[in-house]
Write a protein that holds these residues in place. Structure first.
Motif, PDB file in Angstrom:
ATOM      1  N   ALA A  52     123.321  66.105 -23.237  1.00  0.00           N
ATOM      2  CA  ALA A  52     122.412  67.180 -23.639  1.00  0.00           C
ATOM      3  C   ALA A  52     121.821  67.927 -22.442  1.00  0.00           C
ATOM      4  N   ALA A  53     122.068  67.441 -21.243  1.00  0.00           N
ATOM      5  CA  ALA A  53     121.498  68.088 -20.048  1.00  0.00           C
ATOM      6  C   ALA A  53     122.149  69.453 -19.845  1.00  0.00           C
ATOM      7  N   PRO A  54     121.342  70.477 -19.607  1.00  0.00           N
ATOM      8  CA  PRO A  54     121.898  71.808 -19.379  1.00  0.00           C
ATOM      9  C   PRO A  54     122.723  71.849 -18.086  1.00  0.00           C
ATOM     10  N   ASP A  55     123.887  72.456 -18.165  1.00  0.00           N
ATOM     11  CA  ASP A  55     124.768  72.566 -16.995  1.00  0.00           C
ATOM     12  C   ASP A  55     124.084  73.272 -15.839  1.00  0.00           C
ATOM     13  N   TRP A  56     123.288  74.297 -16.141  1.00  0.00           N
ATOM     14  CA  TRP A  56     122.672  75.074 -15.064  1.00  0.00           C
ATOM     15  C   TRP A  56     121.685  74.226 -14.263  1.00  0.00           C
ATOM     16  N   VAL A  57     121.029  73.275 -14.919  1.00  0.00           N
ATOM     17  CA  VAL A  57     120.077  72.413 -14.213  1.00  0.00           C
ATOM     18  C   VAL A  57     120.833  71.471 -13.277  1.00  0.00           C
ATOM     19  N   ILE A  58     121.932  70.925 -13.752  1.00  0.00           N
ATOM     20  CA  ILE A  58     122.758  70.051 -12.911  1.00  0.00           C
ATOM     21  C   ILE A  58     123.307  70.859 -11.735  1.00  0.00           C
ATOM     22  N   GLY A  59     123.791  72.056 -12.020  1.00  0.00           N
ATOM     23  CA  GLY A  59     124.325  72.918 -10.959  1.00  0.00           C
ATOM     24  C   GLY A  59     123.273  73.283  -9.924  1.00  0.00           C
ATOM     25  N   PHE A  60     122.075  73.570 -10.384  1.00  0.00           N
ATOM     26  CA  PHE A  60     120.989  73.920  -9.463  1.00  0.00           C
ATOM     27  C   PHE A  60     120.704  72.769  -8.509  1.00  0.00           C
ATOM     28  N   HIS A  61     120.578  71.568  -9.048  1.00  0.00           N
ATOM     29  CA  HIS A  61     120.261  70.426  -8.191  1.00  0.00           C
ATOM     30  C   HIS A  61     121.448  70.046  -7.298  1.00  0.00           C
ATOM     31  N   ALA A  62     122.669  70.274  -7.757  1.00  0.00           N
ATOM     32  CA  ALA A  62     123.839  70.038  -6.910  1.00  0.00           C
ATOM     33  C   ALA A  62     123.824  71.006  -5.722  1.00  0.00           C
ATOM     34  N   GLN A  63     123.490  72.268  -6.003  1.00  0.00           N
ATOM     35  CA  GLN A  63     123.390  73.263  -4.934  1.00  0.00           C
ATOM     36  C   GLN A  63     122.292  72.881  -3.950  1.00  0.00           C
ATOM     37  N   GLN A  64     121.163  72.420  -4.467  1.00  0.00           N
ATOM     38  CA  GLN A  64     120.053  72.010  -3.610  1.00  0.00           C
ATOM     39  C   GLN A  64     120.440  70.826  -2.734  1.00  0.00           C
ATOM     40  N   THR A  65     121.207  69.888  -3.293  1.00  0.00           N
ATOM     41  CA  THR A  65     121.678  68.739  -2.529  1.00  0.00           C
ATOM     42  C   THR A  65     122.513  69.198  -1.345  1.00  0.00           C
ATOM     43  N   ALA A  66     123.468  70.086  -1.604  1.00  0.00           N
ATOM     44  CA  ALA A  66     124.339  70.581  -0.532  1.00  0.00           C
ATOM     45  C   ALA A  66     123.539  71.363   0.507  1.00  0.00           C
ATOM     46  N   GLU A  67     122.691  72.244   0.048  1.00  0.00           N
ATOM     47  CA  GLU A  67     121.890  73.079   0.954  1.00  0.00           C
ATOM     48  C   GLU A  67     121.024  72.229   1.880  1.00  0.00           C
ATOM     49  N   LYS A  68     120.322  71.279   1.311  1.00  0.00           N
ATOM     50  CA  LYS A  68     119.423  70.449   2.121  1.00  0.00           C
ATOM     51  C   LYS A  68     120.205  69.532   3.048  1.00  0.00           C
ATOM     52  N   GLY A  69     121.370  69.082   2.625  1.00  0.00           N
ATOM     53  CA  GLY A  69     122.205  68.256   3.497  1.00  0.00           C
ATOM     54  C   GLY A  69     122.681  69.029   4.712  1.00  0.00           C
ATOM     55  N   ILE A  70     123.125  70.260   4.496  1.00  0.00           N
ATOM     56  CA  ILE A  70     123.563  71.104   5.608  1.00  0.00           C
ATOM     57  C   ILE A  70     122.393  71.405   6.530  1.00  0.00           C
ATOM     58  N   LYS A  71     121.254  71.740   5.958  1.00  0.00           N
ATOM     59  CA  LYS A  71     120.068  72.028   6.773  1.00  0.00           C
ATOM     60  C   LYS A  71     119.647  70.807   7.584  1.00  0.00           C
TER      61      LYS A  71
END
Length: 84
Positions: free
Chosen positions: A30-49
């Motif tokens: 039931a989890a919205p795809d956009w929420v999962i995608g947002f946090h996946a993007q945040q994971t990648a962004e913060k890892g690179i930073k």
């Protein structure tokens, strides 16, 4: 005063938290795809930073992963040239 690696560690902690959210929500149909995608993007962004911060590379406040990856490639080239 912060120790040199403290900003990078803080970013890694936040990336880990975002990854946790992704992993938990990915198990919920039931989890919205956009929420999962947002946090996946945040994971990648913060890892690179975190990698850039650990290498003392200055980067602007941005959400542009392509730009952050370009900085990461420049860092890799600089490290490879220095190693020669």
């Amino acid at each position: 005063m912060h120790s040199p690696g403290e900003p990078a560690l803080g970013l890694l902690r936040r990336a880990r938290d975002d990854a946790y959210v992704v992993n938990r929500l990915a198990q919920d149909p039931a989890a919205p795809d956009w929420v999962i995608g947002f946090h996946a993007q945040q994971t990648a962004e913060k890892g690179i930073k975190a990698v850039l911060a650990n290498a003392n590379v200055l980067f602007p406040r941005t959400r542009n992963i392509a730009m952050l990856l370009a900085l990461l490639r420049l860092l890799r080239r600089a490290l490879n040239a220095h190693a020669r």
